[in-house]
Motif scaffolding. Sequence first.
Motif, mmCIF file in Angstrom:
data_model
loop_
_atom_site.group_PDB
_atom_site.id
_atom_site.type_symbol
_atom_site.label_atom_id
_atom_site.label_comp_id
_atom_site.label_asym_id
_atom_site.label_seq_id
_atom_site.Cartn_x
_atom_site.Cartn_y
_atom_site.Cartn_z
ATOM 1 N N ALA A 58 -79.919 52.300 -36.057
ATOM 2 C CA ALA A 58 -80.004 52.492 -34.602
ATOM 3 C C ALA A 58 -79.113 53.670 -34.198
ATOM 4 C CB ALA A 58 -79.548 51.229 -33.890
ATOM 5 N N LEU A 59 -79.567 54.437 -33.219
ATOM 6 C CA LEU A 59 -78.769 55.562 -32.726
ATOM 7 C C LEU A 59 -77.621 55.056 -31.865
ATOM 8 C CD1 LEU A 59 -81.475 57.025 -33.498
ATOM 9 C CD2 LEU A 59 -81.020 58.562 -31.599
ATOM 10 N N THR A 60 -76.475 55.718 -31.972
ATOM 11 C CA THR A 60 -75.357 55.405 -31.079
ATOM 12 C C THR A 60 -75.694 55.976 -29.700
ATOM 13 O OG1 THR A 60 -74.216 57.488 -31.506
ATOM 14 C CG2 THR A 60 -73.708 55.640 -32.978
ATOM 15 N N GLU A 61 -74.898 55.601 -28.711
ATOM 16 C CA GLU A 61 -75.122 56.122 -27.359
ATOM 17 C C GLU A 61 -75.001 57.640 -27.356
ATOM 18 O OE1 GLU A 61 -73.138 54.754 -23.433
ATOM 19 O OE2 GLU A 61 -73.371 52.942 -24.652
ATOM 20 N N GLU A 62 -73.999 58.126 -28.097
ATOM 21 C CA GLU A 62 -73.739 59.563 -28.169
ATOM 22 C C GLU A 62 -74.919 60.302 -28.812
ATOM 23 O OE1 GLU A 62 -70.237 61.841 -30.274
ATOM 24 O OE2 GLU A 62 -69.446 60.269 -28.957
ATOM 25 N N GLU A 63 -75.443 59.737 -29.897
ATOM 26 C CA GLU A 63 -76.584 60.345 -30.586
ATOM 27 C C GLU A 63 -77.816 60.355 -29.690
ATOM 28 O OE1 GLU A 63 -75.756 59.270 -35.294
ATOM 29 O OE2 GLU A 63 -76.531 57.714 -33.952
ATOM 30 N N THR A 64 -78.027 59.243 -28.997
ATOM 31 C CA THR A 64 -79.177 59.147 -28.088
ATOM 32 C C THR A 64 -79.086 60.237 -27.029
ATOM 33 O OG1 THR A 64 -79.302 56.768 -28.431
ATOM 34 C CG2 THR A 64 -80.381 57.625 -26.465
ATOM 35 N N GLU A 65 -77.897 60.409 -26.468
ATOM 36 C CA GLU A 65 -77.650 61.417 -25.436
ATOM 37 C C GLU A 65 -77.936 62.809 -25.992
ATOM 38 O OE1 GLU A 65 -77.231 61.839 -21.672
ATOM 39 O OE2 GLU A 65 -77.043 59.875 -22.639
ATOM 40 N N ARG A 66 -77.453 63.065 -27.210
ATOM 41 C CA ARG A 66 -77.612 64.380 -27.841
ATOM 42 C C ARG A 66 -79.090 64.655 -28.145
ATOM 43 N NH1 ARG A 66 -76.506 65.864 -33.180
ATOM 44 N NH2 ARG A 66 -76.768 68.103 -33.334
ATOM 45 N N LEU A 67 -79.761 63.677 -28.718
ATOM 46 C CA LEU A 67 -81.173 63.858 -29.068
ATOM 47 C C LEU A 67 -82.015 64.030 -27.809
ATOM 48 C CD1 LEU A 67 -83.369 64.039 -31.194
ATOM 49 C CD2 LEU A 67 -83.502 61.544 -31.234
ATOM 50 N N ARG A 68 -81.670 63.295 -26.771
ATOM 51 C CA ARG A 68 -82.392 63.419 -25.500
ATOM 52 C C ARG A 68 -82.263 64.849 -24.967
ATOM 53 N NH1 ARG A 68 -84.629 60.113 -21.409
ATOM 54 N NH2 ARG A 68 -84.295 58.143 -22.470
ATOM 55 N N GLY A 69 -81.071 65.397 -25.071
ATOM 56 C CA GLY A 69 -80.832 66.778 -24.636
ATOM 57 C C GLY A 69 -81.673 67.769 -25.424
ATOM 58 N N ILE A 70 -81.729 67.552 -26.736
ATOM 59 C CA ILE A 70 -82.503 68.440 -27.614
ATOM 60 C C ILE A 70 -83.988 68.366 -27.266
ATOM 61 C CG2 ILE A 70 -83.296 68.761 -30.001
ATOM 62 C CD1 ILE A 70 -80.422 67.741 -30.832
ATOM 63 N N LEU A 71 -84.519 67.156 -27.172
ATOM 64 C CA LEU A 71 -85.957 66.996 -26.912
ATOM 65 C C LEU A 71 -86.331 67.498 -25.516
ATOM 66 C CD1 LEU A 71 -86.657 63.530 -28.591
ATOM 67 C CD2 LEU A 71 -86.965 65.821 -29.550
ATOM 68 N N LYS A 72 -85.436 67.247 -24.555
ATOM 69 C CA LYS A 72 -85.668 67.719 -23.185
ATOM 70 C C LYS A 72 -85.773 69.245 -23.182
ATOM 71 C CE LYS A 72 -83.681 66.927 -18.585
ATOM 72 N NZ LYS A 72 -82.946 68.108 -18.123
ATOM 73 N N ALA A 73 -84.884 69.898 -23.934
ATOM 74 C CA ALA A 73 -84.916 71.363 -24.026
ATOM 75 C C ALA A 73 -86.235 71.831 -24.637
ATOM 76 C CB ALA A 73 -83.742 71.874 -24.853
ATOM 77 N N LYS A 74 -86.761 71.067 -25.585
ATOM 78 C CA LYS A 74 -88.028 71.440 -26.233
ATOM 79 C C LYS A 74 -89.186 71.356 -25.241
ATOM 80 C CE LYS A 74 -86.059 71.951 -30.188
ATOM 81 N NZ LYS A 74 -85.822 73.283 -30.711
ATOM 82 N N VAL A 75 -89.191 70.326 -24.424
ATOM 83 C CA VAL A 75 -90.251 70.171 -23.422
ATOM 84 C C VAL A 75 -90.132 71.269 -22.362
ATOM 85 C CG1 VAL A 75 -91.203 68.691 -21.601
ATOM 86 C CG2 VAL A 75 -90.414 67.673 -23.727
ATOM 87 N N GLU A 76 -88.905 71.473 -21.878
ATOM 88 C CA GLU A 76 -88.705 72.408 -20.767
ATOM 89 C C GLU A 76 -88.803 73.861 -21.195
ATOM 90 O OE1 GLU A 76 -85.109 71.233 -18.796
ATOM 91 O OE2 GLU A 76 -85.986 69.321 -18.146
ATOM 92 N N SER A 77 -88.742 74.120 -22.495
ATOM 93 C CA SER A 77 -88.829 75.517 -22.946
ATOM 94 C C SER A 77 -90.281 75.991 -22.966
ATOM 95 C CB SER A 77 -88.213 75.671 -24.333
ATOM 96 O OG SER A 77 -89.003 74.977 -25.291
#
Length: 149
Positions: free
Chosen positions: A65-84
């Motif tokens: 399971a992802l930690t809260e920190e990892e979830t936050e980081r991955l969310r940021g990465i994926l969000k950047a991929k969508v918004e780019s």
Amino acid sequence: ALAEEKALAEEKALAEEKAGQERQERERQFAEEKERLLQEERHASQLESYAELTIIDDDLQPSRALTEEETERLRGILKAKVESHPRFNLLTDGEDAQDLMDYCFDMISDMESVGHVVSEVEFMGFNCFNEEVSERFRRSLTKFFSDMS
């Protein structure tokens, strides 16, 4: 009269000193803000180029399971991929992007594989999730999951 002039001169000197200090403070705040924006830009372009060269592994699953920190980081990465995506529009696609992310993370917390997560999201038919974004997601999830172990 001399004492009055002296008092006025002192008052003027104090006012000038105060104005100088205020100007310095404004300049300092401006420099700080400029640095913050530069770092944000650097961070955004790091997120955008994250996993660019990763070879996709559709069968890869999160090892735990992802930690809260990892979830936050991955969310940021994926969000950047969508918004780019060049045609991404926050007004029309913002809500879809949010739903897409929530759905992604539901599947990630169920330990689903890269391929499963991405093909499920593709199936939803979001405008902001075209082939290019889909591939970026595959690369990003592959890299993130393999860096976890």
